[in-house]
Scaffold this motif. Structure first.
Motif, short mmCIF file in Angstrom:
data_model
loop_
_atom_site.label_atom_id
_atom_site.label_comp_id
_atom_site.label_asym_id
_atom_site.label_seq_id
_atom_site.Cartn_x
_atom_site.Cartn_y
_atom_site.Cartn_z
N LYS A 76 0.80 -1.13 -0.49
CA LYS A 76 -0.09 -0.09 0.20
C LYS A 76 0.81 1.39 0.46
O LYS A 76 0.51 2.08 -0.03
N SER A 77 1.68 0.82 0.97
CA SER A 77 2.94 2.27 0.94
C SER A 77 3.12 2.82 -1.24
O SER A 77 3.26 3.58 -1.07
N VAL A 78 4.37 1.91 -1.30
CA VAL A 78 4.76 1.72 -2.33
C VAL A 78 3.16 2.35 -3.63
O VAL A 78 3.62 3.49 -4.53
N LYS A 79 2.59 2.14 -3.65
CA LYS A 79 0.97 2.33 -4.34
C LYS A 79 0.60 4.02 -4.28
O LYS A 79 0.94 4.63 -4.77
N GLU A 80 0.69 4.38 -2.74
CA GLU A 80 0.50 5.54 -2.34
C GLU A 80 1.75 6.36 -2.94
O GLU A 80 1.61 7.70 -3.64
N ALA A 81 3.30 5.91 -3.25
CA ALA A 81 4.38 7.20 -3.77
C ALA A 81 4.01 7.35 -5.49
O ALA A 81 4.21 8.00 -5.75
N GLU A 82 3.11 6.19 -5.86
CA GLU A 82 2.41 6.29 -7.76
C GLU A 82 3.02 7.75 -7.83
O GLU A 82 2.57 7.93 -9.00
N SER B 210 3.68 4.43 -13.49
CA SER B 210 3.91 2.89 -12.57
C SER B 210 2.73 2.15 -13.20
O SER B 210 1.31 2.41 -13.37
N GLY B 211 3.13 1.10 -13.58
CA GLY B 211 2.40 -0.41 -13.81
C GLY B 211 1.80 -0.82 -12.74
O GLY B 211 1.21 -2.13 -13.13
N LEU B 212 2.15 -1.01 -11.63
CA LEU B 212 1.45 -2.17 -10.37
C LEU B 212 0.64 -2.30 -10.69
O LEU B 212 -0.52 -1.27 -10.10
N PRO B 213 0.02 -3.39 -9.82
CA PRO B 213 -1.32 -3.85 -10.04
C PRO B 213 -1.91 -3.54 -8.90
O PRO B 213 -1.61 -2.48 -8.47
N GLN B 214 -3.54 -3.11 -8.85
CA GLN B 214 -3.94 -2.49 -7.61
C GLN B 214 -3.68 -3.60 -6.21
O GLN B 214 -4.03 -2.47 -5.44
N SER B 215 -4.08 -4.29 -6.22
CA SER B 215 -3.17 -4.86 -4.90
C SER B 215 -2.05 -6.35 -4.91
O SER B 215 -1.49 -6.50 -5.80
N PHE C 9 6.17 -8.36 -9.88
CA PHE C 9 6.48 -6.97 -11.15
C PHE C 9 7.35 -6.46 -11.17
O PHE C 9 7.64 -5.36 -10.48
N VAL C 10 8.27 -6.49 -12.50
CA VAL C 10 9.87 -5.89 -12.57
C VAL C 10 9.57 -4.87 -12.87
O VAL C 10 11.10 -4.31 -13.29
N LYS C 11 8.93 -4.28 -13.82
CA LYS C 11 9.18 -2.93 -14.63
C LYS C 11 8.71 -1.86 -13.87
O LYS C 11 8.55 -1.97 -12.55
N PRO D 219 8.70 2.27 -12.96
CA PRO D 219 9.54 2.80 -11.61
C PRO D 219 9.25 1.98 -10.62
O PRO D 219 10.37 2.43 -9.83
N LEU D 220 8.24 1.13 -10.13
CA LEU D 220 7.96 0.96 -9.49
C LEU D 220 8.08 -0.67 -9.03
O LEU D 220 6.98 -1.21 -9.90
N ALA D 221 8.98 -1.33 -8.78
CA ALA D 221 8.58 -2.88 -8.80
C ALA D 221 8.25 -3.18 -7.91
O ALA D 221 8.83 -2.79 -6.32
N TYR D 222 7.70 -4.50 -7.49
CA TYR D 222 6.98 -5.16 -6.37
C TYR D 222 7.31 -6.67 -6.51
O TYR D 222 7.45 -7.44 -7.48
#
Ligand code: GTR
Length: 386
Positions: free
Chosen positions: A322-328, A338-343, A351-353, A355-358
């Motif tokens: 959730k913290s990383v998602k907020e940084a988007e 950022s292409g991070l998924p919603q959850s 998820f390696v793409k 700027p935000l990878a997780y």
């Protein structure tokens, strides 16, 4: 008695998602005087410096920028290490101030076949020094130097104890000897600040080493080392990318969720990590003028790779994601999507793409060959090396 009380508190930590308190996160894009931040200029001139100052004042302590001088000395060199695949350099980086000197030892392998200067992974090593053995008598997933060299990167490491021993009775015996005034101040840095400071001194060295591409350094840390990698990369924009592996409380995880480790527990167990001011927020997270999503945000638009492990609930995987998602939001200001998924992604589905990878890896609180393989993928994508 103290240890009985402490272990009682540790057992009493919450691992139940339904018991997470409701909370309101400070808005990363609203300044303290309620100004909405809508562009990079306002972010960089108003809100970013404000947030850095909030973390200095309330959490990690002041990061001293000045020192009298520094020197680099090669202690040992082997141009044909790893069966000729790497050029090993063992260095002493000595920094003096206040008539005191601290020596940070650096182990650096540069790939012989890859293009130079090489993009470089730098690890803040918070575990045994054997993990970063220059002779490679120990090979571990914590710092898989061969794997990184084979991918065409240089790989380096220093040990936290050189900068500040990781011990409440001895942490002063390192970088803090250079800055005695820090020990007296409520916003003085302690061990984690000192480790981050040391990472920047190594960056000073990288800028002088022709084998290292100082514009492509990936600062990497695990757990307490991952708290330091975030803080160092937030401060020092020379780091091109940050990896924060299982960094948990006061790393990438949101403090307000009080899931797993809490501010009170971390300040009690590790009183030598953060500024004394941070103790004011023991059992009082909602009074913090920040939360850890703002630390990740400070690294924008540079990439950050964040991880968790499935058996490491202590580090709050959900609260980390959730913290990383907020940084988007801050990356969006830079038009970096950022292409991070919603959850939170499923276990072992990285998820390696950038700027935000997780990713959340199956298993324990650790850093492994698997984790590093993913960091390399993100670095390859970011530096166009794939
Ligand atoms: C734990 C601590 C965590 C994390 C970890 C580690 O005991 O509670 O915050 O830093 O140590 O560094 O492995």
């Amino acid at each position: 008695l103290a240890s009985v009380l402490l272990s009682f508190e540790l057992i009493a930590q919450n691992y139940d998602e339904s018991k997470v308190p409701s909370y309101i996160l400070p808005d990363v894009l609203e300044s303290q005087n309620k100004m909405k931040i809508a562009n990079v200029k306002d972010w960089e001139s108003i809100r970013r410096p404000e947030i850095l100052a909030l973390f200095e004042e309330n959490v990690y302590g002041i990061m001293p920028k000045k020192f009298d001088n520094s020197n680099f000395k090669i202690k040992n060199e082997n141009k044909l290490s790893m069966n000729g695949k790497a050029h090993l350099k063992e260095l002493e980086i000595s920094v003096s101030n206040n008539n005191q000197t601290v020596i940070i030892n650096l182990v650096l392998f540069v790939p012989t076949r890859a293009k130079k200067p090489a993009a470089t992974f730098l690890l803040i090593n918070n575990r045994g020094k054997n993990n970063t053995s220059p002779t490679r008598d120990t090979i571990s997933g914590f710092w898989p130097a061969e794997q990184v060299i084979d991918a065409g990167y240089a790989v380096a490491a220093f040990h936290v104890n050189d900068a500040a021993p990781d011990d409440k009775n001895n942490y002063r015996n390192g970088v803090l000897r250079l800055y005695p005034e820090q020990l007296k101040a409520d916003n003085g840095m302690k061990a984690i600040g000192a480790w981050a400071w040391a990472a920047s001194r190594i960056m000073d060295y990288f800028e002088k080493d022709k084998d290292v591409d100082a514009s492509k350094v990936i600062l990497t840390g695990h757990s307490r080392g991952g708290k330091a990698s975030l803080w160092a990369a937030a401060q020092d924009t020379r780091f091109a990318m940050c990896v924060t592996n299982c960094s948990g409380n006061t790393g990438a995880a949101l403090s307000r969720r009080r899931f797993g480790e809490t501010v009170k527990v971390i300040n009690t167990t590790f009183p030598h990590w953060f500024a004394d001011n941070y103790k004011k927020f023991n059992d009082n997270e909602s009074a913090l003028p920040l939360d850890q999503h703002m630390l990740v945000s400070l690294i924008a638009p540079r990439p950050v790779y964040v991880t968790n492990a499935s058996e490491d609930l202590w580090a709050d995987p959900v609260g980390t994601f959730k913290s990383v998602k907020e940084a988007e939001k801050v990356y969006e200001l830079y038009n970096v999507k950022s292409g991070l998924p919603q959850s939170i992604p499923a276990i072992n589905m990285p998820f390696v793409k950038p700027p935000l990878a997780y990713h959340i890896r199956e298993g324990k609180h650790d850093m492994t060959f698997y984790d590093w393989a993913q960091f390399i993928k993100t670095a390859d994508l970011y530096f166009n090396r794939q």
